[in-house]
Design a protein around this motif. Structure first.
Motif, PDB file in Angstrom:
ATOM      1  N   TYR B  77       0.543  -1.378  -0.021  1.00 28.01           N
ATOM      2  CA  TYR B  77       0.088  -0.094  -0.546  1.00 28.01           C
ATOM      3  C   TYR B  77       1.391   1.260   0.237  1.00 28.01           C
ATOM      4  O   TYR B  77       1.977   1.620   1.113  1.00 28.01           O
ATOM      5  N   ALA B  78       0.804   1.925  -1.046  1.00 26.12           N
ATOM      6  CA  ALA B  78       1.468   3.501  -1.078  1.00 26.12           C
ATOM      7  C   ALA B  78       0.503   4.434  -0.902  1.00 26.12           C
ATOM      8  O   ALA B  78      -0.874   4.559  -1.365  1.00 26.12           O
ATOM      9  N   PHE B  79       0.932   5.174   0.602  1.00 21.88           N
ATOM     10  CA  PHE B  79      -0.734   5.906   0.355  1.00 21.88           C
ATOM     11  C   PHE B  79      -0.502   7.186   0.179  1.00 21.88           C
ATOM     12  O   PHE B  79       1.245   7.851  -0.476  1.00 21.88           O
ATOM     13  N   GLN B  80      -0.924   8.485   0.672  1.00 24.85           N
ATOM     14  CA  GLN B  80      -1.119   8.790  -0.412  1.00 24.85           C
ATOM     15  C   GLN B  80       0.144  10.127   0.452  1.00 24.85           C
ATOM     16  O   GLN B  80       1.339  10.470  -0.177  1.00 24.85           O
ATOM     17  N   GLU B  81       0.538   9.649   1.998  1.00 25.69           N
ATOM     18  CA  GLU B  81       1.749  10.397   2.405  1.00 25.69           C
ATOM     19  C   GLU B  81       2.857   9.486   2.871  1.00 25.69           C
ATOM     20  O   GLU B  81       2.297   8.075   2.661  1.00 25.69           O
ATOM     21  N   MET B 131      12.837  12.050  -2.355  1.00 23.68           N
ATOM     22  CA  MET B 131      12.778  10.762  -2.009  1.00 23.68           C
ATOM     23  C   MET B 131      11.227   9.441  -1.101  1.00 23.68           C
ATOM     24  O   MET B 131      11.523   8.306  -1.714  1.00 23.68           O
ATOM     25  N   ASN B 132      11.157  10.402  -0.267  1.00 24.52           N
ATOM     26  CA  ASN B 132      10.376   9.664   0.380  1.00 24.52           C
ATOM     27  C   ASN B 132       8.877   8.617   0.084  1.00 24.52           C
ATOM     28  O   ASN B 132       8.763   7.518   0.292  1.00 24.52           O
ATOM     29  N   ARG B 133       8.688   9.489  -0.909  1.00 27.90           N
ATOM     30  CA  ARG B 133       7.699   8.576  -1.796  1.00 27.90           C
ATOM     31  C   ARG B 133       8.090   7.594  -2.749  1.00 27.90           C
ATOM     32  O   ARG B 133       7.761   6.440  -2.531  1.00 27.90           O
ATOM     33  N   ARG B 134       9.481   7.330  -3.481  1.00 29.84           N
ATOM     34  CA  ARG B 134      10.572   6.868  -3.091  1.00 29.84           C
ATOM     35  C   ARG B 134      10.002   5.310  -2.935  1.00 29.84           C
ATOM     36  O   ARG B 134       9.552   4.143  -2.998  1.00 29.84           O
ATOM     37  N   VAL B 135      10.641   5.488  -1.412  1.00 24.60           N
ATOM     38  CA  VAL B 135      10.580   4.588  -0.583  1.00 24.60           C
ATOM     39  C   VAL B 135       9.346   3.783  -0.302  1.00 24.60           C
ATOM     40  O   VAL B 135       9.350   2.803  -0.670  1.00 24.60           O
ATOM     41  N   SER B 136       8.646   4.744  -0.140  1.00 26.52           N
ATOM     42  CA  SER B 136       7.286   4.508   0.253  1.00 26.52           C
ATOM     43  C   SER B 136       6.507   3.429  -1.096  1.00 26.52           C
ATOM     44  O   SER B 136       5.815   2.529  -0.918  1.00 26.52           O
ATOM     45  N   LEU B 137       7.568   4.132  -1.903  1.00 24.23           N
ATOM     46  CA  LEU B 137       6.323   3.065  -3.117  1.00 24.23           C
ATOM     47  C   LEU B 137       7.530   1.423  -3.696  1.00 24.23           C
ATOM     48  O   LEU B 137       7.123   0.172  -3.685  1.00 24.23           O
ATOM     49  N   VAL B 138       8.827   1.649  -2.985  1.00 15.19           N
ATOM     50  CA  VAL B 138       9.238   0.577  -3.339  1.00 15.19           C
ATOM     51  C   VAL B 138       9.361  -0.158  -1.953  1.00 15.19           C
ATOM     52  O   VAL B 138       9.458  -1.601  -1.961  1.00 15.19           O
ATOM     53  N   ARG B 139       9.205   0.334  -0.940  1.00 21.28           N
ATOM     54  CA  ARG B 139       8.640  -1.129   0.195  1.00 21.28           C
ATOM     55  C   ARG B 139       7.034  -1.455  -0.474  1.00 21.28           C
ATOM     56  O   ARG B 139       7.176  -2.775  -0.052  1.00 21.28           O
ATOM     57  N   LEU B 165       9.522  10.061 -11.464  1.00 21.44           N
ATOM     58  CA  LEU B 165       8.645   9.267 -10.808  1.00 21.44           C
ATOM     59  C   LEU B 165       8.080   8.034 -11.530  1.00 21.44           C
ATOM     60  O   LEU B 165       7.985   6.526 -11.226  1.00 21.44           O
ATOM     61  N   ARG B 166       6.713   9.315 -11.825  1.00 21.51           N
ATOM     62  CA  ARG B 166       6.042   7.948 -12.710  1.00 21.51           C
ATOM     63  C   ARG B 166       7.156   6.945 -13.366  1.00 21.51           C
ATOM     64  O   ARG B 166       6.397   5.478 -13.816  1.00 21.51           O
ATOM     65  N   THR B 167       8.387   7.532 -15.089  1.00 15.48           N
ATOM     66  CA  THR B 167       8.422   5.910 -15.517  1.00 15.48           C
ATOM     67  C   THR B 167       9.254   5.520 -15.007  1.00 15.48           C
ATOM     68  O   THR B 167       9.637   4.758 -15.581  1.00 15.48           O
ATOM     69  N   TRP B 168       9.923   5.567 -13.024  1.00 16.03           N
ATOM     70  CA  TRP B 168      10.299   5.011 -12.628  1.00 16.03           C
ATOM     71  C   TRP B 168       9.450   3.737 -12.294  1.00 16.03           C
ATOM     72  O   TRP B 168      10.219   3.008 -12.072  1.00 16.03           O
ATOM     73  N   LEU B 169       8.673   4.053 -11.446  1.00 14.56           N
ATOM     74  CA  LEU B 169       7.188   3.523 -10.799  1.00 14.56           C
ATOM     75  C   LEU B 169       6.789   2.558 -12.303  1.00 14.56           C
ATOM     76  O   LEU B 169       6.724   1.279 -11.914  1.00 14.56           O
ATOM     77  N   VAL B 170       6.588   2.840 -13.259  1.00 10.69           N
ATOM     78  CA  VAL B 170       6.573   1.710 -14.433  1.00 10.69           C
ATOM     79  C   VAL B 170       7.405   0.727 -15.377  1.00 10.69           C
ATOM     80  O   VAL B 170       7.047  -0.473 -14.971  1.00 10.69           O
ATOM     81  N   LYS B 171       8.722   0.958 -14.857  1.00 13.72           N
ATOM     82  CA  LYS B 171       9.949   0.220 -14.991  1.00 13.72           C
ATOM     83  C   LYS B 171       9.607  -0.945 -13.712  1.00 13.72           C
ATOM     84  O   LYS B 171       9.411  -1.908 -14.223  1.00 13.72           O
TER      85      LYS B 171
END
Lengths: 257, 243
Positions: B77-81, B131-139, B165-171
């Motif tokens: 779960y990647a929350f909004q925050e 970067m915090n968002r990125r970590v949260s997505l990685v989690r 981040l969008r490009t990275w996320l799709v990858k």
């Protein structure tokens, strides 16, 4: 966590100011004592002399040790109990509503009353002495920790639930770090409160410890000994602050930088 | 490849006490699908995600999620925050989320792959919002989830950061093919990353249209996205309030 030279200098500067102010205090004391030339106000040197004699004779370490042992036991009991009750009240509004009046009463009972009652009900023993200190200290720990438990971050608790942290991981990594500052506050103020109460407890019902000794010195108007014992106690309490509380605080707060 | 249903929602009904927020919602998501939920703010998208995640069990209807490990359902779960633990390092934040029994070394390899090596031992406070968002997505990815929920994870980032981040996320997603439900209110974002877009109405939430994104992923450049968005607007005039 690196100390830049500027920070280092500031620390040395602060230290110098602290030493300077203590020396000034001692000097004032010395001047007044010489002026008065009365056994009721001994000079700082005389106090240190007594401190030395009492330490060498083993009397001071013995009584100080007794007081410290009581302090540690009652401190630990009230912290552990208070934290558990504080969390329970902070997380359960109904329980909190019910018991908050009890807390208000407990907070407002004069320390001397609980001490006397404990001795009257449970006899002049070690159990009553410890209990009296704990009862005095407990409400304040509960109130402080309850405040922390009320302000736990719901968003992080949800995160922990989604990622299936389970009770142990949640307590250790989500709850504890949030409660820690409140527990530290309770501990700090608690130490200051307990060591003042404990002397009264000893004065009223024990035959050893700092309070007991101070009582004896009072009967002979031995001011030099009173000051010597106080000095020893102040130093010990401050040492506990520097060697235990401050490092704990720094370790727990390092993520804030 | 035969499709497997990853999530099936039937007759879902949710009421906060002031009338229904979600009324009779039916929804199916196939395994490996990237589904975008697009709707006005306050339409109950976050509520829906919370129901799916099991954070709120006060509803009627069925939510079925197929899980590979019968003992435990894994939801990323990647929350909004970002909701990272500020008192734990990036590495600890990631490894704490791993389910019991998952090899903790996995996280170190994963940190390498997603390029978080340099920040792994720092605390979230010292890092940028992006970067915090990125970590949260990685989690969310790291636990190898049965279902990945993302609640506007790129909102309120500046445009270049959001694009990166969008490009990275799709990858990240393409490498693993997890089932994703991605909430957004940005149509172009949905067209760029989704397989399918569900247009949702305001409260009570229902599905107004279910439209596959008919552009191959490698061809999703700004012009293609723009023309698809125009196409949607002419083809489905009823959705104009949302677009």
């Amino acid at each position: 966590m690196t100390n830049t030279p500027a920070v280092g200098h500031a620390k040395i500067h602060q230290g110098l100011i602290a030493i300077g102010s203590i020396l000034l205090l001692a000097l004032l004391w010395q001047l007044i004592a010489v002026q008065e030339a009365s056994p009721l106000l001994p000079t700082p040197m005389r106090v240190i002399e007594v401190l030395w004699q009492e330490s060498v004779s083993g009397r001071l370490p013995h009584h100080l040790g007794m007081t410290l042992a009581r302090l540690i036991v009652s401190f630990l009991i009230s912290m552990i109990l208070g934290t558990a009750i504080g969390i329970a009240l902070g997380r359960t509004p109904r329980l909190d509503q019910f018991f908050s009046t009890w807390l208000v009463i407990a907070l407002n009972i004069p320390a001397l009353v609980t001490i006397i009652l404990c001795y009257v009900w449970f006899g002049l023993g070690e159990f009553a002495a410890i209990l009296a200190v704990v009862v005095n200290k407990l409400p304040q720990v509960i109130v402080t920790v309850r405040e922390g438990a009320r302000h736990l971050r719901q968003d992080l608790l949800e995160m922990a639930e989604v990622y299936r942290f389970g009770p142990v991981k949640t307590l250790q990594h989500v709850l504890w770090p949030q409660l820690f500052p409140y527990i530290m506050t309770a501990g700090r103020t608690g130490l200051a409160l307990i060591w003042k109460i404990i002397l009264v407890v000893e004065l009223l019902g024990r035959s050893n410890g700092m309070g007991y000794q101070l009582h004896l010195f009072f009967q002979t108007f031995d001011v030099a000994s009173i000051l010597a014992y106080s000095l020893a106690f102040i130093v010990i309490v401050q040492l506990m602050e520097w060697t235990i509380l401050v490092p704990l605080d720094l370790k727990a707060q390092r993520w804030r930088r | 490849m035969a499709t497997v249903t990853a999530l099936r929602i039937q007759n879902l009904h949710k009421d906060h006490g002031r009338g229904p927020v979600i009324d009779d919602l039916n929804l199916t998501v196939e395994s490996g699908e990237f589904v975008c939920l697009l709707g006005p703010s306050g339409c109950g998208k976050t509520t829906l995600l919370q129901l799916i995640a099991g954070l709120d069990r006060d509803y009627s209807g069925d939510i079925e999620i197929s899980q590979r490990d019968p003992r435990v359902l894994r939801i990323g779960y990647a929350f909004q925050e970002p909701r990272l633990l500020p008192w734990r390092t990036v590495r600890d934040n990631l490894s704490l989320a791993l389910p019991a029994g998952m090899n903790p070394n996995k996280i170190n390899r994963f940190i390498d792959t997603v390029g978080l090596n340099e920040v792994a031992d720092q605390y979230p406070n010292t890092l940028s919002v992006g970067m915090n968002r990125r970590v949260s997505l990685v989690r969310a990815f790291a636990i190898d989830p049965d279902l990945l929920l993302m609640d506007e994870p790129l909102v309120s980032l500046d445009a270049p950061t959001a694009r990166r981040l969008r490009t990275w996320l799709v990858k990240l997603w393409e490498a693993r093919a997890h089932t994703v439900i991605f909430v957004t209110h940005d149509l172009r974002e949905a067209i760029e990353i989704g397989d399918r877009i569900l247009f949702l109405s305001a409260s009570p939430l229902e599905v107004l249209a279910d439209i596959p994104v008919a552009i191959e992923r490698k061809n999703r450049n700004p012009e293609a996205i723009e023309s698809f968005s125009t196409h949607l607007k002419t083809r489905y005039p009823s959705l104009n309030g949302l677009l």
